[in-house]
Design a protein around this motif. Structure first.
Motif, PDB file in Angstrom:
ATOM      1  N   ILE A  43       0.838  -1.193   0.000  1.00 35.84           N
ATOM      2  CA  ILE A  43       0.000   0.000   0.000  1.00 35.84           C
ATOM      3  C   ILE A  43       0.877   1.249   0.000  1.00 35.84           C
ATOM      4  O   ILE A  43       0.619   2.210  -0.741  1.00 35.84           O
ATOM      5  CB  ILE A  43      -0.941  -0.005   1.226  1.00 35.84           C
ATOM      6  N   ALA A  44       1.928   1.241   0.811  1.00 38.64           N
ATOM      7  CA  ALA A  44       2.814   2.409   0.888  1.00 38.64           C
ATOM      8  C   ALA A  44       3.472   2.691  -0.459  1.00 38.64           C
ATOM      9  O   ALA A  44       3.565   3.855  -0.886  1.00 38.64           O
ATOM     10  CB  ALA A  44       3.866   2.187   1.974  1.00 38.64           C
ATOM     11  N   ARG A  45       3.940   1.647  -1.139  1.00 39.50           N
ATOM     12  CA  ARG A  45       4.575   1.857  -2.449  1.00 39.50           C
ATOM     13  C   ARG A  45       3.570   2.400  -3.460  1.00 39.50           C
ATOM     14  O   ARG A  45       3.901   3.281  -4.262  1.00 39.50           O
ATOM     15  CB  ARG A  45       5.197   0.553  -2.944  1.00 39.50           C
ATOM     16  N   ALA A  46       2.342   1.860  -3.428  1.00 39.84           N
ATOM     17  CA  ALA A  46       1.324   2.332  -4.374  1.00 39.84           C
ATOM     18  C   ALA A  46       0.974   3.792  -4.114  1.00 39.84           C
ATOM     19  O   ALA A  46       0.813   4.581  -5.052  1.00 39.84           O
ATOM     20  CB  ALA A  46       0.079   1.467  -4.266  1.00 39.84           C
ATOM     21  N   CYS A  47       0.889   4.173  -2.842  1.00 36.66           N
ATOM     22  CA  CYS A  47       0.512   5.546  -2.512  1.00 36.66           C
ATOM     23  C   CYS A  47       1.638   6.535  -2.781  1.00 36.66           C
ATOM     24  O   CYS A  47       1.401   7.742  -2.843  1.00 36.66           O
ATOM     25  CB  CYS A  47       0.071   5.617  -1.059  1.00 36.66           C
ATOM     26  N   ALA A  48       2.850   6.035  -2.923  1.00 37.94           N
ATOM     27  CA  ALA A  48       3.964   6.918  -3.245  1.00 37.94           C
ATOM     28  C   ALA A  48       3.970   7.297  -4.710  1.00 37.94           C
ATOM     29  O   ALA A  48       4.657   8.245  -5.116  1.00 37.94           O
ATOM     30  CB  ALA A  48       5.286   6.242  -2.895  1.00 37.94           C
ATOM     31  N   LYS A  49       3.183   6.589  -5.538  1.00 39.49           N
ATOM     32  CA  LYS A  49       3.101   6.902  -6.960  1.00 39.49           C
ATOM     33  C   LYS A  49       2.212   8.131  -7.156  1.00 39.49           C
ATOM     34  O   LYS A  49       1.405   8.466  -6.293  1.00 39.49           O
ATOM     35  CB  LYS A  49       2.524   5.715  -7.733  1.00 39.49           C
TER      36      LYS A  49
END
Length: 387
Positions: free
Chosen positions: A374-380
């Motif tokens: 989730i964190a990686r996706a939200c960093a996009k």
């Protein structure tokens, strides 16, 4: 004895909907756990299987006794055998209640966000649906008392209560439960109290469960209390629940509405339920400790790494309800499918778009892997997602 909640168990390819409905996604959606059930339940099932005959079944004396002891010890309630109704699942019980007490054109009432069947079973009775949103007061989610009074109509016949609340994770206190019961009494409504998560309280000292079975006598007479060992001991696939209905007339109407629409209760489920209620307490206590630590780790992760997502602090269940309206996407669940490869529950199905539900009943390492995705996706860069 210590129980193992850390070791992953391969579920994909076993016919479970959690992993096999969308096998290309990492699932944190439907409300079952990734833990093996407690050894006492497995032993009871093995013993029953070894018998070798699986004809039509009925509840045996051992189950009825185990339920009676459980209700007395956990809820302070003395059960009379005629008040107990065995069921093949809790969702069918919601539908039965709607059909038993609503004529076509009358209404079922509930509060949102809520487990999706609550906002769909009215269709089985050709009834209307009235919903009132829960509201935040003094940093806790509760009922909109003025909203309930404004929304109830002369056609309303049933109120569906979810306590502990799914997905908010609230454990409603004694005053709230009694106030809802009095609201139902004032408006001549049948109160159906779904308490399937009542054994998943994460801190029973600070937020004890107040069952509808503890209501004053006159309020219990218009109440149907629903429970099941399925969520707590991870035996949902066996299909067993129970209803406690004190009033004879209410119970007869409820049972008559079953008609011929329900299958016989699984011969194995009776024995699994007996073992859960009779012998499952040590396992349950260790499970609660593990789930509470998972919840705390999840809250810490969101606070430190994902402040734009705002989880509700769950008092019960293993389901995190997360406000993603600041994420800047049209549909957070769809966004996480596309950008993180995760399968989470879409808040729209609970009546609240812009939110999602995340199941943390899994080994902690697996939960943290999901949160990292989730964190990686939200960093996009934020972009509206469609499924």
């Amino acid at each position: 004895m210590p129980y193992d909640f850390h070791t992953p168990i391969t579920r994909k390819g076993t016919g479970c909907i959690k992993f096999d409905r969308r096998p290309e996604l990492d699932p944190f959606w439907v409300a079952d756990m990734d833990f093996a059930s407690c050894p006492e339940i497995l032993e009871a099932l093995h013993s029953r299987v070894d018998h070798g005959v699986f004809g039509y079944a009925q509840a045996h004396a051992g189950l009825n006794e185990a339920i009676a002891v459980y209700l007395q010890e956990r809820h302070g309630y003395s059960l009379s055998s005629e008040q107990l109704v065995h069921l093949g699942g809790l969702v069918p019980a919601l539908s039965i209640a709607a059909r038993a007490f609503c004529k076509p054109g009358e209404a079922v009432m509930t509060c949102t966000p809520v487990y999706p069947p609550f906002i769909n079973v009215h269709r089985d009775a050709k009834a209307e649906l009235i919903t009132v949103d829960h509201v935040r007061c003094d940093d806790r989610w509760t009922f909109d008392w003025n909203g309930l009074e404004a929304a109830v109509t002369e056609k309303t016949r049933v109120f569906l209560l979810c306590n502990p609340q799914n997905p908010l994770g609230r454990v409603f206190d004694a005053d709230e439960v009694e106030r809802i019961a009095r609201f139902c009494s004032d408006h001549d409504l049948v109160l159906v109290s779904d308490e399937i998560h009542c054994d998943l309280i994460l801190d029973e000292a600070s937020t004890p469960h107040h069952s509808a079975l503890r209501l004053p006598d006159e309020l219990r007479q218009r109440c149907i209390t629903l429970m099941s060992p399925s969520k707590t001991w991870n035996i949902a696939g066996l299909g067993y629940a129970l209803a406690v209905i004190e009033d004879d007339s209410l119970r007869r109407r409820f049972c008559a509405a079953r008609g011929h629409t329900l299958t016989e209760i699984n011969a194995l489920s009776y024995y699994a339920a007996e073992a859960a209620y009779r012998d499952g307490e040590p396992w349950r206590k260790e499970l609660i400790d593990y789930l509470r630590d998972n919840r705390d780790a999840l809250l810490t992760f969101f606070r430190e790494r994902l402040p734009q997502l705002k989880p509700v602090v769950s008092e019960a269940t293993y389901l995190a309800w997360i406000d993603a309206r600041d994420l800047g996407v049209d549909n957070p669940a769809s966004f996480l499918k596309q950008e993180a490869g995760l399968f989470v529950s879409d808040g729209a199905f609970f009546g609240w778009p812009g939110w999602f539900r995340f199941n943390f009943a899994c080994p902690r390492a697996r939960m943290l892997e999901g949160l990292e995705k989730i964190a990686r996706a939200c960093a996009k860069p934020a972009a509206a997602a469609t499924d």
